[in-house]
Design an enzyme around this catalytic site. Sequence first.
Site, PDB file in Angstrom:
ATOM      1  CD1 TRP A 191      76.387 -33.926  47.361  1.00  0.00           C
ATOM      2  CD2 TRP A 191      75.595 -31.875  46.966  1.00  0.00           C
ATOM      3  NE1 TRP A 191      76.826 -33.104  48.359  1.00  0.00           N
ATOM      4  CE2 TRP A 191      76.356 -31.847  48.154  1.00  0.00           C
ATOM      5  CE3 TRP A 191      74.987 -30.703  46.536  1.00  0.00           C
ATOM      6  CZ2 TRP A 191      76.527 -30.690  48.899  1.00  0.00           C
ATOM      7  CZ3 TRP A 191      75.166 -29.545  47.264  1.00  0.00           C
ATOM      8  CH2 TRP A 191      75.928 -29.542  48.435  1.00  0.00           C
TER       9      TRP A 191
ATOM     10  CG  ASP B 109      76.090 -28.132  41.485  1.00  0.00           C
ATOM     11  OD1 ASP B 109      77.082 -27.398  41.663  1.00  0.00           O
ATOM     12  OD2 ASP B 109      75.724 -28.991  42.312  1.00  0.00           O
TER      13      ASP B 109
ATOM     14  CE  LYS C  13      83.415 -29.948  46.559  1.00  0.00           C
ATOM     15  NZ  LYS C  13      82.797 -31.086  47.170  1.00  0.00           N
TER      16      LYS C  13
HETATM   17  N1  PMP Z   1      77.461 -29.559  44.104  1.00  0.00           N
HETATM   18  C1  PMP Z   1      77.938 -30.796  44.119  1.00  0.00           C
HETATM   19  C2  PMP Z   1      77.568 -31.716  43.009  1.00  0.00           C
HETATM   20  C3  PMP Z   1      78.769 -31.224  45.151  1.00  0.00           C
HETATM   21  O1  PMP Z   1      79.230 -32.473  45.143  1.00  0.00           O
HETATM   22  C4  PMP Z   1      79.093 -30.326  46.191  1.00  0.00           C
HETATM   23  C5  PMP Z   1      79.967 -30.708  47.343  1.00  0.00           C
HETATM   24  N2  PMP Z   1      80.013 -32.002  47.684  1.00  0.00           N
HETATM   25  C6  PMP Z   1      78.568 -29.041  46.131  1.00  0.00           C
HETATM   26  C7  PMP Z   1      77.766 -28.686  45.076  1.00  0.00           C
HETATM   27  C8  PMP Z   1      78.828 -28.018  47.220  1.00  0.00           C
HETATM   28  O2  PMP Z   1      80.114 -27.616  47.308  1.00  0.00           O
HETATM   29  P1  PMP Z   1      80.606 -26.641  48.468  1.00  0.00           P
HETATM   30  O3  PMP Z   1      81.408 -27.461  49.408  1.00  0.00           O
HETATM   31  O4  PMP Z   1      81.398 -25.605  47.754  1.00  0.00           O
HETATM   32  O5  PMP Z   1      79.410 -26.064  49.122  1.00  0.00           O
END
Ligand code: PMP
Length: 406
Positions: free
Chosen positions: A144, A225, A260
């Site tokens: 990410w 994560d 999500k």
């Molecule tokens: N980790 C990963 C791998 C993600 O894809 C995302 C969101 N795209 C996040 C963390 C962060 O999520 P949030 O919207 O809850 O901050």
Amino acid sequence: MITTEQTRTSAAAPGSLFGALERQPADALLRLIGLYRQDQRPHKIDLGVGVYRNDAGETPVMRAIKAAEHRLADTQATKAYLGPEGDERFVELLAPIVFGSVKAADPCLTGVQTPGGTGALRLGAELVARGAGRPTVWIGTPTWPNHAPIFREAGLAVRSHPFFDPATGTIDFAAMIAALDQAKVGDVVLLHGCCHNPTGAELTQAQWTDLITLLTERRLIPFVDLAYQGLGRGLDADAATTRALLEAVPEAIVAYSCDKNFGLYRDRVGALWVKAADDGRTAAVRDNLLVLARSLWSMPPDHGAAAVREILEDGVLEAAWKDELEEMRTRIAGLRAELARAEPRLAALADQGGMFAMLPLSREAVLALRTDHGIYMADSGRINIAGLRSETIAGFVAAIAAHLQR
Ligand code: PMP
């Protein structure tokens, strides 16, 4: 996009605080959202931004969340401040879903509510920066795009290790292990708990076992994560590696997102847990988390976490949430299977998990698909599979077929 012309800054006047600041590139995915919005073609397809979509192309508020929000509106008596730990009951109710009911009660484990998974990652990064030994954070590539900036902004050194071979679409485990073998005792290794973003690729059981052995022997600290629990193989299956890691190592960090799996994206709901080496150290870890959170955001936003708490406190709402999450998961898995069936060169997608996949497409092909067909995906070839619909999938496969590199 910022041009070279725009990045050039004029000489700062003496004493100017901001005169030396450089222009910064716009976030590539947010830019893609803008381009998609401007496209007037009715058949355009958005595979860019990482939100779940149903077969009508919508990202609805989940049914259980709507019900919980109604309840909150009727019963919430105050919006007075909480503390930097956020909603403690939310964290307490979420823990068994993440860790299983036995491990959730481990006195070595302490958790706080955070503003989304991003807040959890940042808070964890700040805690790592306060820890002993100036650890380096090892991050697999690709990942990410926000991972490395989060750790760097916390003042940490970041090194990348290979993870995925785009030529074959599979994990390069030997290269990953060889790189991590260079890590020093106390270094931190960032791992995606499930549904790898952007590749969807998953380590096999045997590879996880080897990785855990390496982490244990080399005394490396896993930073998990977990942002997509329930959207890959199922709630328990998606947490299995996190649980196995926590079982095996003395210290670990888990950043969690509810954005999500509860569809709460903009409400910013997450949590951070830290496993301390023994229960005597948990209080100091927690104290530091609270002090850091207080200076970062004082306290996390309440509403979304309060809605999750309402759901997890009520068996009927919890069952409704799990049902809808399972519908979402099944839809994504179905789309994966359909893509793999329709195009043999995408066969690997059927074995992967979660919303994302990296298609073997050159940057030129990605741009051509955007221009010629109104198909929007990240320049890397990452797609959000949930952006496909039963009525668009055949056209999508036909459009990419000419460009696939494998
Ligand atoms: N980790 C990963 C791998 C993600 O894809 C995302 C969101 N795209 C996040 C963390 C962060 O999520 P949030 O919207 O809850 O901050």
